[in-house]
Design a protein around this motif. Structure first.
Motif, PDB file in Angstrom:
ATOM      1  N   GLU A  74      48.070  87.584  20.305  1.00 48.58           N
ATOM      2  CA  GLU A  74      48.551  87.724  21.683  1.00 48.58           C
ATOM      3  C   GLU A  74      49.446  88.950  21.811  1.00 48.58           C
ATOM      4  OE1 GLU A  74      50.453  84.255  23.241  1.00 48.58           O
ATOM      5  OE2 GLU A  74      48.556  83.284  23.747  1.00 48.58           O
ATOM      6  N   ARG A  75      50.376  89.097  20.879  1.00 50.64           N
ATOM      7  CA  ARG A  75      51.318  90.210  20.927  1.00 50.64           C
ATOM      8  C   ARG A  75      50.601  91.553  20.818  1.00 50.64           C
ATOM      9  NH1 ARG A  75      56.838  91.153  22.140  1.00 50.64           N
ATOM     10  NH2 ARG A  75      57.171  93.314  21.537  1.00 50.64           N
ATOM     11  N   GLU A  76      49.653  91.654  19.898  1.00 49.10           N
ATOM     12  CA  GLU A  76      48.930  92.907  19.712  1.00 49.10           C
ATOM     13  C   GLU A  76      48.105  93.272  20.940  1.00 49.10           C
ATOM     14  OE1 GLU A  76      48.446  92.546  14.840  1.00 49.10           O
ATOM     15  OE2 GLU A  76      46.817  91.915  16.172  1.00 49.10           O
ATOM     16  N   VAL A  77      47.476  92.277  21.556  1.00 50.74           N
ATOM     17  CA  VAL A  77      46.670  92.550  22.754  1.00 50.74           C
ATOM     18  C   VAL A  77      47.569  92.954  23.917  1.00 50.74           C
ATOM     19  CG1 VAL A  77      45.046  91.598  24.419  1.00 50.74           C
ATOM     20  CG2 VAL A  77      44.792  91.049  22.004  1.00 50.74           C
ATOM     21  N   LEU A  78      48.731  92.330  24.040  1.00 53.17           N
ATOM     22  CA  LEU A  78      49.673  92.727  25.090  1.00 53.17           C
ATOM     23  C   LEU A  78      50.060  94.199  24.943  1.00 53.17           C
ATOM     24  CD1 LEU A  78      52.116  89.673  25.436  1.00 53.17           C
ATOM     25  CD2 LEU A  78      50.625  90.606  27.221  1.00 53.17           C
ATOM     26  N   GLU A  79      50.254  94.630  23.707  1.00 54.50           N
ATOM     27  CA  GLU A  79      50.606  96.033  23.460  1.00 54.50           C
ATOM     28  C   GLU A  79      49.457  96.952  23.863  1.00 54.50           C
ATOM     29  OE1 GLU A  79      51.637  95.991  19.355  1.00 54.50           O
ATOM     30  OE2 GLU A  79      53.640  95.131  19.707  1.00 54.50           O
ATOM     31  N   LEU A  80      48.219  96.512  23.647  1.00 53.65           N
ATOM     32  CA  LEU A  80      47.059  97.306  24.055  1.00 53.65           C
ATOM     33  C   LEU A  80      46.953  97.368  25.577  1.00 53.65           C
ATOM     34  CD1 LEU A  80      44.402  96.102  21.443  1.00 53.65           C
ATOM     35  CD2 LEU A  80      45.675  98.254  21.448  1.00 53.65           C
ATOM     36  N   THR A  89      44.215  89.862  29.393  1.00 50.10           N
ATOM     37  CA  THR A  89      44.293  88.864  28.345  1.00 50.10           C
ATOM     38  C   THR A  89      44.854  87.568  28.912  1.00 50.10           C
ATOM     39  OG1 THR A  89      45.016  88.413  26.074  1.00 50.10           O
ATOM     40  CG2 THR A  89      46.627  89.432  27.546  1.00 50.10           C
ATOM     41  N   LYS A  90      44.791  86.524  28.081  1.00 47.71           N
ATOM     42  CA  LYS A  90      45.407  85.236  28.378  1.00 47.71           C
ATOM     43  C   LYS A  90      46.534  85.024  27.389  1.00 47.71           C
ATOM     44  CE  LYS A  90      45.401  81.848  26.333  1.00 47.71           C
ATOM     45  NZ  LYS A  90      46.529  81.140  25.553  1.00 47.71           N
ATOM     46  N   VAL A  91      47.723  84.743  27.890  1.00 43.66           N
ATOM     47  CA  VAL A  91      48.853  84.477  27.004  1.00 43.66           C
ATOM     48  C   VAL A  91      49.591  83.236  27.487  1.00 43.66           C
ATOM     49  CG1 VAL A  91      49.203  86.881  26.326  1.00 43.66           C
ATOM     50  CG2 VAL A  91      50.402  85.981  28.326  1.00 43.66           C
ATOM     51  N   SER A  92      50.297  82.608  26.582  1.00 50.19           N
ATOM     52  CA  SER A  92      51.207  81.543  26.983  1.00 50.19           C
ATOM     53  C   SER A  92      52.398  82.182  27.677  1.00 50.19           C
ATOM     54  CB  SER A  92      51.679  80.768  25.753  1.00 50.19           C
ATOM     55  OG  SER A  92      52.772  79.942  26.070  1.00 50.19           O
ATOM     56  N   VAL A 239      49.067  82.268  31.255  1.00 54.70           N
ATOM     57  CA  VAL A 239      49.123  83.308  32.280  1.00 54.70           C
ATOM     58  C   VAL A 239      48.018  84.322  32.004  1.00 54.70           C
ATOM     59  CG1 VAL A 239      50.567  85.010  33.450  1.00 54.70           C
ATOM     60  CG2 VAL A 239      51.637  83.023  32.357  1.00 54.70           C
ATOM     61  N   ILE A 240      47.258  84.640  33.035  1.00 51.86           N
ATOM     62  CA  ILE A 240      46.241  85.685  32.927  1.00 51.86           C
ATOM     63  C   ILE A 240      46.903  86.980  33.390  1.00 51.86           C
ATOM     64  CG2 ILE A 240      43.923  86.422  33.550  1.00 51.86           C
ATOM     65  CD1 ILE A 240      44.150  83.686  32.085  1.00 51.86           C
TER      66      ILE A 240
END
Length: 328
Positions: A74-80, A89-92, A239-240
């Motif tokens: 999740e963290r890596e995709v958020l950075e991307l 992405t989908k994250v908590s 959260v999307i």
């Protein structure tokens, strides 16, 4: 930069969003990565979102979905998302706490009176303000998915009251609020990554964890955890999110289509989630898990110090506003 992240970054850049500039044949593909299995109701709802988006746009927009952590955590995709190399992405909500401190409110135990109160809050101005609060950090919330309520499950020691948590190592997400909650109840909060949790439960590194029924079932944690206490201590939505660099490249019409597809996907996911929760509880029972219903009053009383500690913080007025919505 670590090699694994560098490789994922290069891969993500290769998958970057291409928005053709031709006025008559513009086609927009938005790359969406998440870490869940393709059988999970969240993934199925994202597929539905893509179908709705293609229909609304007449085939000129689509989501290209990469499930099962193909792109990273999740963290890596958020950075991307922040650099524009990945679209969505989908994250908590807990994973957004580092960017939006107010998101910590969802990790507070027993914040909502019931499921209706939960959705009333998410669909209110409060919910929308929280979605928008990440824009200074180059991420924008599009909407929420139901992630149910989190409850405790354990491997060897049955937990029925807060006293039963005394000294027991319980895996929590990397969230200080989650750590504080378990410790306040009397347990020993132990952050462990999701990918390592099955082995940690199996080897006794932790004696239990907490999550919603579908995650408990789809992760196969029920194979090594034979006690599940439905205390429903927190209701933390998914959260999307979309990177603002990608969002700002969309036309106003495209933003409208995407927002409408998000709304329809949320309604679709609510139904899938309810069905998945019921199915998951039945499946784990069939597998020999003892599912118990907690006396929530005992657990609510045990975490009262957490709410006292909020006095004078940015969360205090937010909690008061949310609580008042449940009383209306």
């Amino acid at each position: 930069m670590p090699i694994n992240i560098f490789v994922k970054l290069i891969s993500a850049l290769a998958l970057c969003i291409f928005l053709s500039s031709c006025s008559d044949d513009r086609h927009t593909s938005i790359r969406l990565a998440h870490h869940l299995d393709t059988q999970h109701p969240v993934h199925k709802s994202l597929v539905h979102m893509d179908e709705v988006l293609q229909k609304l746009s007449g085939g000129t927009m689509e989501l290209v979905i990469y499930p099962s952590a193909q792109v990273g955590t999740e963290r890596e995709v958020l950075e991307l998302l922040q650099i524009g190399s990945m679209g969505m992405t989908k994250v908590s909500a807990s994973s957004l706490e580092a960017f939006v401190p107010q998101m910590k409110v969802f990790s507070l135990p027993y914040l909502f009176d019931n499921h209706a109160h939960y959705w009333k809050t998410l669909e209110s101005d409060i919910g929308q303000d929280l979605l928008d609060a990440g824009t200074p950090f180059l991420i924008k919330g599009l909407g929420y998915f139901d992630a149910g309520s989190r409850s405790f499950y354990t491997t060897k020691q049955k937990v029925e009251t807060p006293d039963d948590l005394a000294g027991l190592k319980i895996r929590v997400m990397s969230s200080q609020t989650a750590v504080d909650m378990v410790n306040t109840m009397g347990g020993a909060a132990t952050p462990v990554s999701w990918g390592e949790l099955y082995t940690s439960l199996q080897q006794g590194i932790v004696g239990g964890a907490e999550n919603n029924p579908p995650s408990f079932y789809y992760s196969k944690h029920y194979e090594v955890s034979k006690y599940y206490l439905l205390d429903e201590h927190t209701s933390i939505p998914d959260v999307i999110v979309i990177g603002t660099k990608v969002w700002d490249r969309l036309t106003a019409q495209e933003q409208g289509w995407l927002s409408q597809a998000m709304h329809e996907a949320t309604e679709y996911q609510k139904v899938l989630w309810a069905e998945s929760t019921a199915m998951s509880l039945e499946k784990v029972k069939e597998a020999g898990v003892e599912v118990m219903v907690a006396d929530k009053t005992l657990f609510q009383d045990s975490v009262s110090p957490i709410y006292k500690s909020l006095e004078g913080t940015i969360l205090e007025p937010l909690v008061e506003s949310i609580k008042s919505m449940g009383e209306e």
